[in-house]
Design a protein around this motif. Sequence first.
Motif, PDB file in Angstrom:
ATOM      1  N   TRP A  67      -6.291  -0.586  -0.761  1.00 44.79           N
ATOM      2  CA  TRP A  67      -5.356  -1.602  -1.235  1.00 44.79           C
ATOM      3  C   TRP A  67      -5.951  -2.994  -1.017  1.00 44.79           C
ATOM      4  CZ3 TRP A  67      -2.389  -5.130   1.792  1.00 44.79           C
ATOM      5  CH2 TRP A  67      -1.338  -5.766   1.130  1.00 44.79           C
ATOM      6  N   LEU A  68      -6.535  -3.233   0.167  1.00 43.49           N
ATOM      7  CA  LEU A  68      -7.161  -4.532   0.443  1.00 43.49           C
ATOM      8  C   LEU A  68      -8.329  -4.782  -0.505  1.00 43.49           C
ATOM      9  CD1 LEU A  68      -7.227  -4.677   4.339  1.00 43.49           C
ATOM     10  CD2 LEU A  68      -5.813  -6.048   2.801  1.00 43.49           C
ATOM     11  N   THR A  69      -9.147  -3.762  -0.754  1.00 40.22           N
ATOM     12  CA  THR A  69     -10.277  -3.906  -1.672  1.00 40.22           C
ATOM     13  C   THR A  69      -9.795  -4.226  -3.084  1.00 40.22           C
ATOM     14  OG1 THR A  69     -11.616  -2.375  -0.373  1.00 40.22           O
ATOM     15  CG2 THR A  69     -12.277  -2.705  -2.664  1.00 40.22           C
ATOM     16  N   ASP A  70      -8.735  -3.556  -3.507  1.00 37.81           N
ATOM     17  CA  ASP A  70      -8.174  -3.829  -4.838  1.00 37.81           C
ATOM     18  C   ASP A  70      -7.682  -5.269  -4.939  1.00 37.81           C
ATOM     19  OD1 ASP A  70      -8.755  -1.249  -5.582  1.00 37.81           O
ATOM     20  OD2 ASP A  70      -6.677  -0.529  -5.391  1.00 37.81           O
ATOM     21  N   PRO A  82       0.834  -1.208   0.000  1.00 44.46           N
ATOM     22  CA  PRO A  82       0.000   0.000   0.000  1.00 44.46           C
ATOM     23  C   PRO A  82       0.868   1.257   0.000  1.00 44.46           C
ATOM     24  CG  PRO A  82      -0.116  -1.136   2.135  1.00 44.46           C
ATOM     25  CD  PRO A  82       0.678  -1.998   1.221  1.00 44.46           C
ATOM     26  N   ARG A  83       0.276   2.360  -0.450  1.00 45.46           N
ATOM     27  CA  ARG A  83       1.002   3.637  -0.469  1.00 45.46           C
ATOM     28  C   ARG A  83       1.466   4.001   0.922  1.00 45.46           C
ATOM     29  NH1 ARG A  83      -2.329   8.258  -3.216  1.00 45.46           N
ATOM     30  NH2 ARG A  83      -0.727   9.319  -2.059  1.00 45.46           N
ATOM     31  N   LEU A 124       7.958   5.225   8.266  1.00 49.54           N
ATOM     32  CA  LEU A 124       6.864   5.099   7.317  1.00 49.54           C
ATOM     33  C   LEU A 124       5.538   5.079   8.055  1.00 49.54           C
ATOM     34  CD1 LEU A 124       8.207   2.309   4.935  1.00 49.54           C
ATOM     35  CD2 LEU A 124       8.231   4.773   4.566  1.00 49.54           C
ATOM     36  N   ARG A 125       4.523   5.663   7.433  1.00 47.96           N
ATOM     37  CA  ARG A 125       3.152   5.593   7.914  1.00 47.96           C
ATOM     38  C   ARG A 125       2.288   5.231   6.719  1.00 47.96           C
ATOM     39  NH1 ARG A 125       5.666   5.790  11.785  1.00 47.96           N
ATOM     40  NH2 ARG A 125       5.506   7.126  13.620  1.00 47.96           N
ATOM     41  N   ILE A 126       1.219   4.504   6.995  1.00 48.64           N
ATOM     42  CA  ILE A 126       0.289   4.114   5.952  1.00 48.64           C
ATOM     43  C   ILE A 126      -1.079   4.650   6.352  1.00 48.64           C
ATOM     44  CG2 ILE A 126      -0.791   2.186   4.731  1.00 48.64           C
ATOM     45  CD1 ILE A 126       2.482   1.657   6.539  1.00 48.64           C
ATOM     46  N   ARG A 127      -1.669   5.443   5.483  1.00 52.04           N
ATOM     47  CA  ARG A 127      -3.010   5.956   5.774  1.00 52.04           C
ATOM     48  C   ARG A 127      -3.982   4.786   5.808  1.00 52.04           C
ATOM     49  NH1 ARG A 127      -1.673  10.061   1.720  1.00 52.04           N
ATOM     50  NH2 ARG A 127      -1.341  12.017   2.817  1.00 52.04           N
ATOM     51  N   ARG A 128      -4.867   4.784   6.781  1.00 52.73           N
ATOM     52  CA  ARG A 128      -5.869   3.710   6.898  1.00 52.73           C
ATOM     53  C   ARG A 128      -6.707   3.636   5.623  1.00 52.73           C
ATOM     54  NH1 ARG A 128      -7.089  -1.114   8.928  1.00 52.73           N
ATOM     55  NH2 ARG A 128      -6.214  -0.530  10.903  1.00 52.73           N
ATOM     56  N   THR A 129      -7.050   4.792   5.040  1.00 59.07           N
ATOM     57  CA  THR A 129      -7.848   4.790   3.813  1.00 59.07           C
ATOM     58  C   THR A 129      -7.094   4.135   2.662  1.00 59.07           C
ATOM     59  OG1 THR A 129      -7.115   7.043   3.320  1.00 59.07           O
ATOM     60  CG2 THR A 129      -9.252   6.805   4.420  1.00 59.07           C
TER      61      THR A 129
END
Length: 64
Positions: free
Chosen positions: A56-59, A36-37, A46-51
């Motif tokens: 990413w999971l949906t994709d 994921p981005r 690094l941080r990953i936005r929950r959105t």
Amino acid sequence: MATAKPRGTLTLAELCAELKISRRTFYEWRAKGRAPRCLKLPNGDLRIRRTDFDRWLTDLENAV
């Protein structure tokens, strides 16, 4: 000095724990453009936005 975690984000440790993967696996996915981005903070963390993570999971689900 600890870096504050922006609201609505996951740390790398939190992401890896949620997916039950190692940091090494995450970095392999990232190198291949499959992770994921991520946001890279000035201190290198690094941080990953929950959105972004949810998208990413949906994709991944839609790719099956």
